[in-house]
Design a protein around this motif. Structure first.
Motif, short mmCIF file in Angstrom:
data_model
loop_
_atom_site.label_atom_id
_atom_site.label_comp_id
_atom_site.label_asym_id
_atom_site.label_seq_id
_atom_site.Cartn_x
_atom_site.Cartn_y
_atom_site.Cartn_z
N PRO A 28 0.90 -1.03 0.13
CA PRO A 28 0.29 0.08 0.29
C PRO A 28 0.83 1.70 0.15
N LYS A 29 2.31 1.18 0.26
CA LYS A 29 2.92 2.34 0.11
C LYS A 29 3.65 2.98 -1.14
N VAL A 31 2.43 4.32 -4.12
CA VAL A 31 1.42 4.88 -4.34
C VAL A 31 2.25 5.89 -5.79
N PRO A 34 2.33 11.41 -8.85
CA PRO A 34 1.22 12.43 -9.87
C PRO A 34 2.61 13.12 -10.15
N LEU A 35 4.12 13.71 -10.19
CA LEU A 35 4.33 14.14 -10.38
C LEU A 35 5.49 13.21 -11.69
N VAL A 130 10.49 19.32 -0.07
CA VAL A 130 10.00 18.18 0.65
C VAL A 130 8.55 18.04 0.13
N LEU A 131 7.77 19.01 0.37
CA LEU A 131 6.29 19.10 0.01
C LEU A 131 6.23 18.81 -1.17
N GLY A 134 6.74 16.32 -3.17
CA GLY A 134 5.13 15.52 -2.25
C GLY A 134 6.17 13.97 -1.99
N VAL A 135 6.89 14.77 -0.74
CA VAL A 135 7.66 13.41 -0.54
C VAL A 135 7.03 12.69 0.94
N TYR A 136 7.41 11.77 1.13
CA TYR A 136 6.32 10.82 1.90
C TYR A 136 7.35 10.31 3.36
N GLN B 51 -1.55 5.43 6.82
CA GLN B 51 -3.03 5.41 5.76
C GLN B 51 -3.68 4.94 6.39
N LEU B 62 4.96 14.22 8.83
CA LEU B 62 4.11 14.74 7.86
C LEU B 62 3.04 15.23 7.54
N TRP B 86 -3.92 21.77 -4.19
CA TRP B 86 -2.56 21.57 -4.10
C TRP B 86 -1.98 20.33 -3.16
N ASP B 89 -1.73 17.28 -6.46
CA ASP B 89 -0.63 18.00 -7.22
C ASP B 89 0.81 17.62 -6.28
N ARG B 90 0.43 17.42 -5.06
CA ARG B 90 1.58 16.96 -4.52
C ARG B 90 1.90 14.94 -4.77
N TYR B 91 0.63 15.02 -4.30
CA TYR B 91 0.28 13.74 -3.36
C TYR B 91 -0.65 12.34 -3.91
N GLY B 92 -1.20 12.79 -5.54
CA GLY B 92 -2.19 12.31 -6.04
C GLY B 92 -3.67 12.42 -4.81
#
Lengths: 178, 157
Positions: A28-29, A31, A34-35, A130-131, A134-136, B51, B62, B86, B89-92
């Motif tokens: 599940p990690k 994903v 989108p970038l 980092v945000l 889209g860093v986890y 999650q 985070l 916003w 765009d970054r995390y889907g």
């Protein structure tokens, strides 16, 4: 027709089990970001080892480079560090560091102990770049092509297996692009 | 008795205290609408490291960063949709607890309805089959009753 009546629920059940089993096997990690295939978001961060300099993605235009998010607090980053060194020194890959949520002294001492694979290191204590990326979590790495487009993202450490199976062939292809 | 009421007070205080601790930062808003928007946003955004929590409930770093970002944007007067965008765009889409209706998520939305429909159709068919069966058995019964009466009458000495 009559036998179908009893077979149908069994078929549906089997299909359901198959579906759920497949779901169990998935991580599940993982994903998709989108970038991917989008230009890397702009950032301008102070350089870790020379605070008079800034690190910006535009500085690496024309190169295929790896952006690696790391912190001295992150055990997996320590584990990954040796291989990054090998990539930078052995394979001539440009590795740019993004030092995240770290103490400067700790980060510098990690590089002193474990070596420095990075061409440049941007410091992001406020978690802004980092945000935008889209860093986890750390470590995380992005492969960026000559035009500054993100082509691949790895959540977790860059390993020898990943290098051989995916990164090396992809880099070879990207190097051939204009 | 006094001890008991003291204990109850302590238990109450503890059980009331925890939810308040869940989110550490306290943000102040200029308008109640903004506060409402922030609250709703953080409840609908998924914490990506943990999650199964939303970012309002999570103490992961985070999640804290994302809360801060949501707060800043709400305070700047951005609409909830803009903040959501916003994040996406970054995390889907994964960051949204309520997935948007798209071609890829359509089954997720209409799937339950389809299953409900199937269930109704099956129920209706079973009901019909039963009714016709019981009607059949009644006519058969009437005929055999008649036959039985005949048999009985013939046997009369």
């Amino acid at each position: 027709m009559k036998s179908m009546r009893y077979l149908l629920p069994l078929l549906i059940f089997t299909a359901l089990v198959a579906l759920l089993l497949k779901g169990l096997g998935q991580d599940p990690k993982l994903v998709t970001s989108p970038l991917i295939d989008k230009p890397i978001p702009h950032f301008s961060l102070p350089e870790l080892l020379d605070s008079t300099k800034r690190v910006e993605p535009e500085q690496f235009r024309g190169k295929v480079w790896l952006l690696n998010v790391w912190g001295s607090w992150c055990p997996e980053c320590w584990r990954e560090h040796g291989f990054l060194e090998e990539l930078a020194k052995g394979h001539g890959l440009t590795v740019v560091g993004l030092n995240w949520r770290d103490e400067t002294a700790d980060a510098v001492s990690m590089l002193r102990q474990a070596g420095n694979p990075y061409t440049a290191i941007g410091v992001d204590p406020e978690t802004t770049a980092v945000l935008d990326l889209g860093v986890y979590g750390a470590p995380e790495s992005y492969l960026i092509d000559k035009k500054g487009v993100i082509r691949f993202k790895q959540v977790g450490a860059v390993t020898a297996a990943l290098w051989e199976e995916e990164l090396a062939p992809l880099i070879k292809r990207l190097e051939g692009e204009e | 008795m006094q001890l008991l009421s003291k204990l109850t007070a302590i238990i109450l205080a503890l059980s009331l205290g925890w939810p308040a601790l869940a989110a550490i930062e306290t943000y102040t808003f200029e308008t109640p609408e903004q506060e409402q928007a922030y609250k709703k946003l953080t409840e609908e955004l998924r914490c990506l490291v943990c999650q199964n929590q939303n970012i309002a409930d999570s103490n992961a770093e985070l999640a804290q960063d994302l809360r801060k970002k949501a707060y800043e944007q709400v305070k700047q007067g951005k609409s909830s949709n803009e903040v959501m965008e916003w994040m996406v765009d970054r995390y889907g889409d994964f960051v949204l607890y309520r997935p948007p209706v798209r071609a890829t998520t359509l089954f997720l939305w209409v799937g339950p309805l389809i299953f409900l429909l199937i269930a109704f159709v099956v129920l209706w068919r079973i009901g019909r089959a039963r009714r016709s069966k019981s009607a059949d058995s009644q006519t058969v019964d009437a005929a055999s009753l008649e036959q039985a009466r005949h048999l009985l009458e013939e046997r009369e000495p």
